[in-house]
Design a protein around this motif. Structure first.
Motif, PDB file in Angstrom:
ATOM      1  N   ILE A  93      -3.109   3.517  -7.792  1.00 49.30           N
ATOM      2  CA  ILE A  93      -2.267   4.706  -7.939  1.00 49.30           C
ATOM      3  C   ILE A  93      -1.025   4.333  -8.739  1.00 49.30           C
ATOM      4  N   PHE A  94      -0.864   4.963  -9.889  1.00 54.17           N
ATOM      5  CA  PHE A  94       0.343   4.785 -10.692  1.00 54.17           C
ATOM      6  C   PHE A  94       1.435   5.694 -10.128  1.00 54.17           C
ATOM      7  N   VAL A  95       2.618   5.144  -9.889  1.00 54.13           N
ATOM      8  CA  VAL A  95       3.709   5.941  -9.325  1.00 54.13           C
ATOM      9  C   VAL A  95       4.924   5.904 -10.237  1.00 54.13           C
ATOM     10  N   SER A  96       5.767   6.916 -10.100  1.00 56.82           N
ATOM     11  CA  SER A  96       6.944   7.064 -10.954  1.00 56.82           C
ATOM     12  C   SER A  96       8.198   6.462 -10.348  1.00 56.82           C
ATOM     13  N   PHE A  97       8.352   6.601  -9.027  1.00 53.03           N
ATOM     14  CA  PHE A  97       9.576   6.168  -8.350  1.00 53.03           C
ATOM     15  C   PHE A  97       9.306   4.948  -7.471  1.00 53.03           C
ATOM     16  N   PRO A  98      10.241   4.002  -7.445  1.00 53.02           N
ATOM     17  CA  PRO A  98      10.157   2.966  -6.413  1.00 53.02           C
ATOM     18  C   PRO A  98      10.242   3.626  -5.037  1.00 53.02           C
ATOM     19  N   GLY A  99       9.508   3.122  -4.088  1.00 49.91           N
ATOM     20  CA  GLY A  99       9.567   3.689  -2.741  1.00 49.91           C
ATOM     21  C   GLY A  99       8.824   4.989  -2.584  1.00 49.91           C
ATOM     22  N   THR A 100       7.862   5.266  -3.473  1.00 56.44           N
ATOM     23  CA  THR A 100       7.055   6.483  -3.323  1.00 56.44           C
ATOM     24  C   THR A 100       6.409   6.499  -1.942  1.00 56.44           C
ATOM     25  N   GLU A 101       6.474   7.643  -1.296  1.00 58.58           N
ATOM     26  CA  GLU A 101       6.036   7.745   0.098  1.00 58.58           C
ATOM     27  C   GLU A 101       4.525   7.936   0.219  1.00 58.58           C
ATOM     28  N   TYR A 102       4.029   7.669   1.373  1.00 60.88           N
ATOM     29  CA  TYR A 102       2.683   7.995   1.855  1.00 60.88           C
ATOM     30  C   TYR A 102       1.614   6.994   1.410  1.00 60.88           C
ATOM     31  N   PHE A 103       1.587   6.585   0.130  1.00 65.70           N
ATOM     32  CA  PHE A 103       0.496   5.766  -0.372  1.00 65.70           C
ATOM     33  C   PHE A 103       0.578   4.338   0.176  1.00 65.70           C
ATOM     34  N   PRO A 104      -0.570   3.666   0.336  1.00 65.70           N
ATOM     35  CA  PRO A 104      -0.542   2.260   0.722  1.00 65.70           C
ATOM     36  C   PRO A 104       0.063   1.399  -0.385  1.00 65.70           C
ATOM     37  N   LEU A 105       0.939   0.496   0.011  1.00 67.75           N
ATOM     38  CA  LEU A 105       1.671  -0.323  -0.957  1.00 67.75           C
ATOM     39  C   LEU A 105       0.735  -1.099  -1.874  1.00 67.75           C
ATOM     40  N   LYS A 106      -0.371  -1.579  -1.340  1.00 64.69           N
ATOM     41  CA  LYS A 106      -1.272  -2.434  -2.123  1.00 64.69           C
ATOM     42  C   LYS A 106      -1.973  -1.665  -3.250  1.00 64.69           C
ATOM     43  N   LYS A 107      -1.981  -0.333  -3.175  1.00 62.45           N
ATOM     44  CA  LYS A 107      -2.619   0.461  -4.227  1.00 62.45           C
ATOM     45  C   LYS A 107      -1.648   0.878  -5.330  1.00 62.45           C
ATOM     46  N   MET A 108      -0.348   0.787  -5.100  1.00 63.38           N
ATOM     47  CA  MET A 108       0.631   1.385  -6.017  1.00 63.38           C
ATOM     48  C   MET A 108       1.008   0.442  -7.155  1.00 63.38           C
ATOM     49  N   ILE A 109       1.146   1.040  -8.343  1.00 64.32           N
ATOM     50  CA  ILE A 109       1.651   0.332  -9.528  1.00 64.32           C
ATOM     51  C   ILE A 109       2.794   1.176 -10.083  1.00 64.32           C
TER      52      ILE A 109
END
Length: 278
Positions: free
Chosen positions: A49-65
């Motif tokens: 999961i590509f995210v825009s903001f640091p600290g994006t809520e809800y998603f598992p940390l290991k999936k976020m970029i």
């Protein structure tokens, strides 16, 4: 398809579910700091999961970029000289760009009109008021400054700024007043301008308020929630900021530190590498 890239929204759900059933890799991008309901649901199927903001809520940390939110590159190509010609700007006063969006624009317009003479005594204003509000705001603005028509040259009212005009407005602005959608925040950051954000209170999952405060934590903006966006308080905030040029410079620097103008390229390169590496 070789993979599915989803931006969310309810229309994306059937395609993502079908892709998952057919073992097609799913990638997701989330613009806001708090995902919408569709993206919360889709996230369980996403490989990353590509995210825009640091600290994006809800998603598992290991999936976020963390990549930021893709912006229109063209908005970075504005010219202050072109803006002066297009908007017929006068020189000498700080330029305030007010971006009323499609939702809740009239509430911002009403606050601006209430203090318009005092605002124009101190600043030059480019005001995007919304297409459906234009005639009303135009008529009311003339009433507000009829006692001092010399101020009229400092007020530049437009219904909507298309991309060619918007880039020049960004270039001319000394500060920007806007709602707090992710697209607006990342464009304002990319052009390096301090801002005052007035989040739309009706936004889903209250995401504009959360976006705005996350951006404020970087030092790049001030947040005025709509309940606190009273005309004279807004005017005093502007005067206070422009009495502290060092503060405005710090805010402008913070925008650059936050900005991620290469977000689209980073996402595209990542997906191409994924395909070629399979």
């Amino acid at each position: 398809p070789d993979f599915i890239f989803s931006k969310g929204g309810f229309g994306s759900i059937p395609g993502v579910i079908a892709g998952k059933l057919l073992l097609v890799p799913v990638f997701l991008h989330e613009s806001d700091i708090i995902p919408g309901i569709a993206n919360q649901f889709i996230s369980r199927f996403a490989l990353e999961i590509f995210v825009s903001f640091p600290g994006t809520e809800y998603f598992p940390l290991k999936k976020m970029i963390l990549v930021g939110n893709p912006i229109r590159r063209e908005v970075l190509e504005g010219s202050k000289t072109e803006a002066e010609s297009f908007f017929k700007l006068s020189s000498g006063k700080p330029v305030i760009l007010i971006l009323g969006g499609s939702q809740g624009a009239q509430r911002i317009n009403d606050k601006i009109l209430e203090i318009l003479p005092n605002l124009l005594e101190n600043f030059e204003v480019i005001h995007q008021c919304g297409e459906k509000n234009f005639e009303q705001v135009k008529a009311e603005s003339k009433v507000m400054i009829r006692m001092n028509e010399a101020l009229e040259k400092f007020y530049h009212l437009v219904p909507f700024l298309k991309e060619p005009e918007l880039r020049h407005a960004y270039a001319a602005a000394d500060i920007i007043c806007s709602r707090a959608g992710s697209g607006s925040i990342f464009e304002i950051a990319a052009v390096g301008k301090p801002s005052i954000l007035v989040p739309l209170p009706e936004a889903a999952q209250n995401h504009q308020v959360k976006n705005a405060y996350a951006y404020q934590e970087t030092g790049a903006c001030l947040v005025l929630e709509e309940a606190n966006f009273t005309p004279h308080f807004f005017l005093e905030k502007l005067k206070s900021l422009f009495s502290q040029p060092e503060k405005l410079l710090e805010m402008a620097k913070a925008t650059k530190d936050f900005s991620k103008p290469e977000a689209a390229r980073i996402i595209a390169n990542y997906l191409v590498e994924f395909l070629t590496g399979r």
